[in-house]
Design an enzyme around this catalytic site. Structure first.
Site, mmCIF file in Angstrom:
data_model
loop_
_atom_site.group_PDB
_atom_site.id
_atom_site.type_symbol
_atom_site.label_atom_id
_atom_site.label_comp_id
_atom_site.label_asym_id
_atom_site.label_seq_id
_atom_site.Cartn_x
_atom_site.Cartn_y
_atom_site.Cartn_z
ATOM 1 N N LYS A 280 0.836 -1.196 0.000
ATOM 2 C CA LYS A 280 0.000 0.000 0.000
ATOM 3 C C LYS A 280 0.877 1.255 0.000
ATOM 4 O O LYS A 280 2.039 1.203 0.416
ATOM 5 C CB LYS A 280 -0.877 0.030 1.258
ATOM 6 C CG LYS A 280 -1.963 -1.017 1.333
ATOM 7 C CD LYS A 280 -2.710 -0.904 2.653
ATOM 8 C CE LYS A 280 -3.826 -1.931 2.751
ATOM 9 N NZ LYS A 280 -4.942 -1.649 1.822
ATOM 10 N N ARG A 354 -10.677 -11.284 1.690
ATOM 11 C CA ARG A 354 -11.530 -12.332 1.126
ATOM 12 C C ARG A 354 -10.854 -13.697 1.210
ATOM 13 O O ARG A 354 -11.526 -14.732 1.237
ATOM 14 C CB ARG A 354 -11.900 -11.978 -0.318
ATOM 15 C CG ARG A 354 -10.741 -11.929 -1.283
ATOM 16 C CD ARG A 354 -11.023 -11.071 -2.513
ATOM 17 N NE ARG A 354 -11.030 -9.646 -2.186
ATOM 18 C CZ ARG A 354 -11.271 -8.694 -3.064
ATOM 19 N NH1 ARG A 354 -11.514 -8.985 -4.325
ATOM 20 N NH2 ARG A 354 -11.264 -7.424 -2.690
#
Length: 497
Positions: A280, A354
Site C-alpha cells: 500500500k 476475502r
C-alpha cells in the site's frame, strides 16, 4: 460511570443538570412541560424570543439557581414527524457532548417521552431507553491507555435516566442499551490498540479472556498446524509474510434450545494490513490497524450477548492474520487451494480479506447455521460508493438482507443493499485457477462479495462491508464500534424464536 434508570416523578429528582427535549414546533413532551412549569415558563419564553429553536441537535445550557436542578440543558429534537432513531441519537450525542466537558457531576436525562418514528420496536419507550443507554456508554468513551499523561477525567460521574413507569420490560431494554454501548466500547478498545500489541495471538487471547469472564461463552483457538490439517491454506497464505502467526478463533454461546440452529458471525481479523507484496502507499497506512474491524465487532457483539443472555444460539468465528511483505510472503501469481477445494490465483496480495474469509465461510458449514453474517473492512471501493454513513449489505437471501437493513434502521446504524448479480461473477475468471482474487477496478466491492458468495452457497448468508463505517479518520480518528448495534438488534430479533 454510574448510569441508572428511575421512574420517580421529575419534581422529586435532584441533579446538577436536568436534560429535556424541545421539538421545533408543536406540544412539549411531558417532561419538558413539567420543567417549564417549575421554571415559570422559562423554556417557552426562550423559544418565543428565538433563543431556543428546537432544531435537531442544538443545545442551550441555562443556569437555574435555587431550583432542584442547578442548570437546565435543552436539546433540540427537530420535528416530531421526522424524528427517526438516527436523528434522535444525533440529539442525544449533542446533549452528552455538552455534559462530558461541563461542570455537572450528576445529570438527569428526561428524554424518554420524545416521539420517535418507525415501528413499535423503534418508536416504543423501551426502544428509546435502550438507545439512550447505548448512546451514553458510547459517547462517554475515551481511549488513553498509551498516553503517559492522562487527560483530566470528565466531572460527570452519574447519570439518571427517567422512565414513565417501573417494570422489567423497560429495565431490560435500558440494560440492553447499556450492554450494547459497552460492547461498542470493547470493539473500539480492540480497534484502537496499536498493531505492535494487537496481533493475531493477542486477539485470540482477548477471545479467551471473554470466555473466562463469561461462563456462557466457550472459546477455542486453532493454531497454524491445526489450520493446515483442516486445509485452511488461504488464511495461512496471508499470514506467511509475518513473524506473527495466524489464528482461527471459534466462540459459541448456547442460550437457545439444543435443536435451534445457531446464527453465525464471521469476522475478518487482519490485525495489520501493509498490502503484502502489493504494498500500500505509506500515507495513512497507520489506519490499517483497523483492518480487524470485523473481528472487533464480532467480539463486541459476543460480549453483549454474554451480558444479556438471550434465548438464542450464536457462533462467532474470526480469521486472524497479519499481512506483511517479507521473503516468505505470498506473491502475485501464486495459486492456493482453499479449504473448500477450490483454487484461487492471487493477483493482488492486498485483496487478502476475502482470502481469510473464504476458509472461515467453509468452516462454519459444520454448524448447520440459521444464518451467517460476515463482517469485513473489505474494500476501499465500498467507501467510494457509500462514504462513511452506511455499511454495504450483500446477500444470497433477500429476507436476510431485509432483516439486516431493518435492524440498522432501528439501531441508527444504517446499511444499504448492494447487488450480487451473476453478471459480475465472470470478472473473477482465471486462466490458471478456479478463480482469481480480484476482478479489476470496476465494481470492486461487488466482485469481492461475489468471491465470498462462492463459499457460502449452502446457507443463508450476508456480507457486510464496513470499510467506511468501522473507523473515523482525521481529528476524530478512532474506531466507531460499528456495526455492533446493528448486529445486536438483528440477533435479539431472533431471540426466543
Amino acid at each position: 460511570m454510574n448510569i441508572t434508570l428511575s421512574n420517580k416523578p421529575l419534581s422529586t429528582e435532584k441533579a446538577d443538570c436536568l436534560v429535556v427535549a424541545l421539538p421545533e414546533k408543536g406540544d412539549l413532551p411531558e417532561s419538558t412541560r413539567l420543567a417549564d412549569e417549575a421554571l415559570g415558563g422559562l423554556i417557552k419564553k426562550l423559544q418565543k424570543s428565538g433563543d431556543l429553536s428546537g432544531k435537531n441537535a442544538t443545545t442551550l445550557m441555562i443556569p437555574t439557581p435555587g431550583q432542584a436542578w442547578d442548570r437546565l440543558l435543552v436539546v433540540g429534537t427537530g420535528a416530531d414527524k421526522n424524528r427517526t432513531p438516527a436523528l434522535f441519537r444525533k440529539a442525544l450525542i449533542a446533549a452528552v457532548g455538552q455534559l462530558k466537558d461541563g461542570v455537572s457531576r450528576h445529570a438527569l436525562f428526561a428524554l424518554h417521552d420524545s416521539p420517535v418514528t418507525g415501528d413499535d420496536r423503534a418508536s416504543s419507550e423501551a426502544a428509546k431507553l435502550s438507545l439512550i443507554g447505548r448512546t451514553l456508554e458510547d459517547q462517554l468513551y475515551s481511549f488513553n491507555s498509551y498516553k503517559s499523561e492522562k487527560p483530566a477525567n470528565s466531572k460527570l460521574n452519574k447519570v439518571t435516566v427517567t422512565a414513565s413507569a417501573a417494570g422489567k420490560g423497560l429495565k431490560d431494554a435500558f440494560n440492553l442499551g447499556l450492554a450494547t454501548g459497552r460492547g461498542m466500547n470493547f470493539t473500539k478498545d480492540l480497534g484502537n490498540t496499536p498493531p505492535n500489541i494487537c496481533h493475531p495471538v493477542w486477539l485470540a487471547e482477548q477471545a479467551k479472556k471473554l470466555a473466562k469472564e463469561h461462563e456462557v461463552i466457550k472459546t477455542e483457538v486453532l493454531d497454524e498446524k491445526q489450520m493446515e490439517k483442516l486445509g485452511m491454506n488461504t488464511i495461512l497464505a496471508v499470514g506467511k509474510g509475518s513473524t506473527e502467526p495466524p489464528r482461527f478463533i471459534i466462540m459459541e454461546y448456547r442460550g437457545g434450545k439444543s435443536k435451534d440452529k445457531p446464527h453465525v458471525l464471521v469476522g475478518k481479523g487482519i490485525t495489520f494490513d501493509t498490502g503484502g507484496i502489493s504494498l500500500k502507499p505509506g500515507e495513512g497506512m497507520d489506519e490499517m490497524k483497523y483492518d480487524m474491524g470485523g473481528s472487533a465487532s464480532v467480539l463486541g457483539a459476543m460480549q453483549v450477548i454474554a451480558e444479556v443472555k438471550p434465548r438464542i444460539n450464536v457462533v462467532a468465528v474470526i480469521a486472524a492474520a497479519e499481512n506483511m511483505p517479507d521473503g516468505g510472503a505470498s506473491r502475485p501469481g501464486d495459486i492456493v487451494t482453499t479449504m473448500s477445494g477450490l483454487t484461487v490465483e492471487i493477483l493482488n496480495t492486498d485483496a487478502e480479506g476475502r482470502l481469510v474469509l473464504c476458509d472461515a465461510l467453509t468452516y462454519v458449514k459444520r454448524f448447520d447455521p440459521a444464518s451467517v453474517v460476515d463482517l469485513a473492512t473489505l474494500t476501499g471501493a465500498c467507501v467510494i460508493a457509500l462514504g462513511h454513513h452506511a455499511s454495504a449489505v450483500f446477500s444470497n437471501d433477500e429476507g436476510l438482507s431485509e432483516e439486516l437493513l431493518a435492524a440498522g434502521e432501528r439501531a441508527g446504524d444504517r446499511a444499504w443493499p448492494m447487488p450480487l448479480w451473476d453478471d459480475y461473477q465472470n470478472l473473477l475468471d482465471s486462466n490458471f485457477a478456479d478463480m482469481q482474487n480480484i476482478g479489476g477496478r470496476a465494481a470492486g466491492s461487488i466482485t469481492a462479495a461475489c468471491f465470498l458468495s462462492r463459499f457460502a452457497k449452502d446457507y443463508r448468508w450476508a456480507h457486510l462491508d464496513i470499510a467506511g463505517t468501522a473507523w473515523n479518520s482525521g481529528k476524530a480518528k478512532g474506531s466507531t464500534g460499528r456495526p455492533v448495534p446493528l448486529l445486536v438488534d438483528y440477533l435479539m430479533s431472533h431471540a426466543g424464536k
